[in-house]
Design an enzyme around this catalytic site. Structure first.
Site, PDB file in Angstrom:
ATOM      1  N   CYS A 133     -49.077 -17.754 -12.767  1.00 54.04           N
ATOM      2  CA  CYS A 133     -47.820 -17.128 -12.362  1.00 54.04           C
ATOM      3  C   CYS A 133     -48.077 -15.765 -11.734  1.00 54.04           C
ATOM      4  O   CYS A 133     -48.275 -14.774 -12.444  1.00 54.04           O
ATOM      5  CB  CYS A 133     -46.897 -17.004 -13.572  1.00 54.04           C
ATOM      6  SG  CYS A 133     -45.371 -16.140 -13.207  1.00 54.04           S
ATOM      7  N   CYS A 136     -45.638 -13.024 -12.627  1.00 51.63           N
ATOM      8  CA  CYS A 136     -45.785 -12.459 -13.980  1.00 51.63           C
ATOM      9  C   CYS A 136     -46.988 -11.518 -14.039  1.00 51.63           C
ATOM     10  O   CYS A 136     -46.925 -10.460 -14.642  1.00 51.63           O
ATOM     11  CB  CYS A 136     -46.030 -13.536 -15.032  1.00 51.63           C
ATOM     12  SG  CYS A 136     -45.119 -15.029 -14.831  1.00 51.63           S
ATOM     13  N   ASP A 137     -48.102 -11.923 -13.437  1.00 48.02           N
ATOM     14  CA  ASP A 137     -49.371 -11.236 -13.698  1.00 48.02           C
ATOM     15  C   ASP A 137     -49.959 -10.488 -12.506  1.00 48.02           C
ATOM     16  O   ASP A 137     -50.960  -9.781 -12.657  1.00 48.02           O
ATOM     17  CB  ASP A 137     -50.409 -12.265 -14.193  1.00 48.02           C
ATOM     18  CG  ASP A 137     -49.945 -12.948 -15.465  1.00 48.02           C
ATOM     19  OD1 ASP A 137     -49.242 -12.291 -16.248  1.00 48.02           O
ATOM     20  OD2 ASP A 137     -50.269 -14.128 -15.664  1.00 48.02           O
TER      21      ASP A 137
END
Ligand code: NAP
Length: 307
Positions: A133, A136-137
């Protein structure tokens, strides 16, 4: 036996929207939220394309709002995971870890999950450089070199997004032709931070405490080599969460639940479907919410016709 009129499985935008509509129709729905309440949007940061939020909204805040709205009209929530279903008899039976539930209609909104590469080292290095993701990261890879594995729209979208942070993004694809749309291809190819490695398969994710690179295999030259990276993003598509429905509902070749055209109904009367679990194509919060609405309206009509 306590028989619910509507039982909803899943708590993403599809499940919550179905709950809002079913609750407002006085059907007192029960919603079983699963192991990741709120679904995939809980892992994103800002959602900029949810209509009505001109400044954008955090994924978690959006899901919280949808939940509160469903609660306001009387949805009952169960934080439990469904482990088995029986659609062969009426009322339908749904079993969780703790309990058994009965319902006249079911709305399935279990969503989809990112697919992982399934090679050695990957599981051990998740969260230590290995991710599925970018939204997200990506933030953790400022001025680092990262790889994105895949050749579809998601891979190119993630690669383009990652150039906001990373110094270099290498797209590794197993063929020499991308599956992604032309516009996404053009955008990625024009980006000076993105390069492509073709005909290449990932064999192993390398590293001990942190990810250090990949062992890759060129399927044209049959040569194996090591490439150094600080981070690797698997972007090879999604898998619908339909394991518990196999053999109980008609699924397509990729495991998505088949629904009738322009409808939320499945091949079992009274079982409806909404969101990514039946949608390999759009996969948007708003389309999931839209089909959640459709499923609830169809469940309501089905119940009314039976009465
Ligand atoms: P996808 O189109 O199915 O692409 C998956 C990619 O991963 C393919 O290039 C595939 O290679 C590769 N792949 C699959 N399994 C692999 C493995 N085990 N090892 C290495 N590579 C592997 O999935 P997606 O990109 O997630 O897109 C899904 C749908 O959402 C598509 O319809 C897409 O258009 C849509 N989408 C749209 C947007 C947008 O318009 N903004 C953004 C994201 C997604 P092959 O090509 O060789 O099969």
């Amino acid at each position: 036996m306590d028989i619910n009129k509507v039982l909803i499985i899943g708590s993403g935008p599809a499940g919550y929207t179905a709950a809002i509509y079913a609750a407002r129709a006085d059907l007192a729905p029960i919603l079983i939220s699963g192991s990741e309440p709120g679904g995939q949007l809980m892992q994103t940061t800002e959602v900029e394309n949810w209509p009505g939020e001109p400044e954008g909204i955090l994924g978690s805040e959006l899901m919280d709002n949808l939940k509160k709205q469903a609660e306001r009209f009387g949805t009952r929530f169960m934080s439990d995971t469904v482990i088995d279903v029986d659609f062969s008899e009426r009322p339908f039976k749904v079993r969780t870890n703790d309990k058994e539930f009965f319902a006249e209609t079911i709305i399935i909104a279990t969503g989809a999950s990112a697919r992982w590469l399934g090679v050695p080292g990957e599981v051990e290095l998740k969260g230590k450089g290995m991710s599925a993701c970018a939204t997200c990261d990506g933030f953790f890879f400022r001025d680092k070199k990262v790889a994105v594995v895949g050749g579809g729209d998601s891979a190119l979208e993630e690669a383009t997004f990652l150039t906001k942070f990373a110094s270099e993004v290498v797209v590794i694809h197993r063929r020499d032709e991308l599956r992604a749309s032309k516009i996404m291809q053009a955008r990625a190819m024009e980006n000076p931070k993105i390069s492509f490695v073709w005909n290449t398969e990932v064999r192993e994710v390398l590293g001990q405490e942190r990810l250090t690179g990949l062992r890759v295999f060129n399927n044209q030259t049959n040569v194996e080599s090591i490439m150094e990276f600080d981070g690797v993003f698997s972007s090879i598509g999604h898998k619908p969460n339909t394991d518990i429905f196999a053999g109980k509902l008609e699924l397509d070749v990729k495991g998505y639940i088949k629904r009738r055209p322009d409808s939320a109904s499945t091949n079992v009367e009274g079982v409806f479907v909404a969101g990514d679990v039946a949608d390999p194509w759009y996969r948007q919060a708003i389309t999931a919410a839209g089909t959640g609405c459709m499923a609830a309206l169809e469940a309501e009509r089905y119940l009314a016709a039976r009465e």
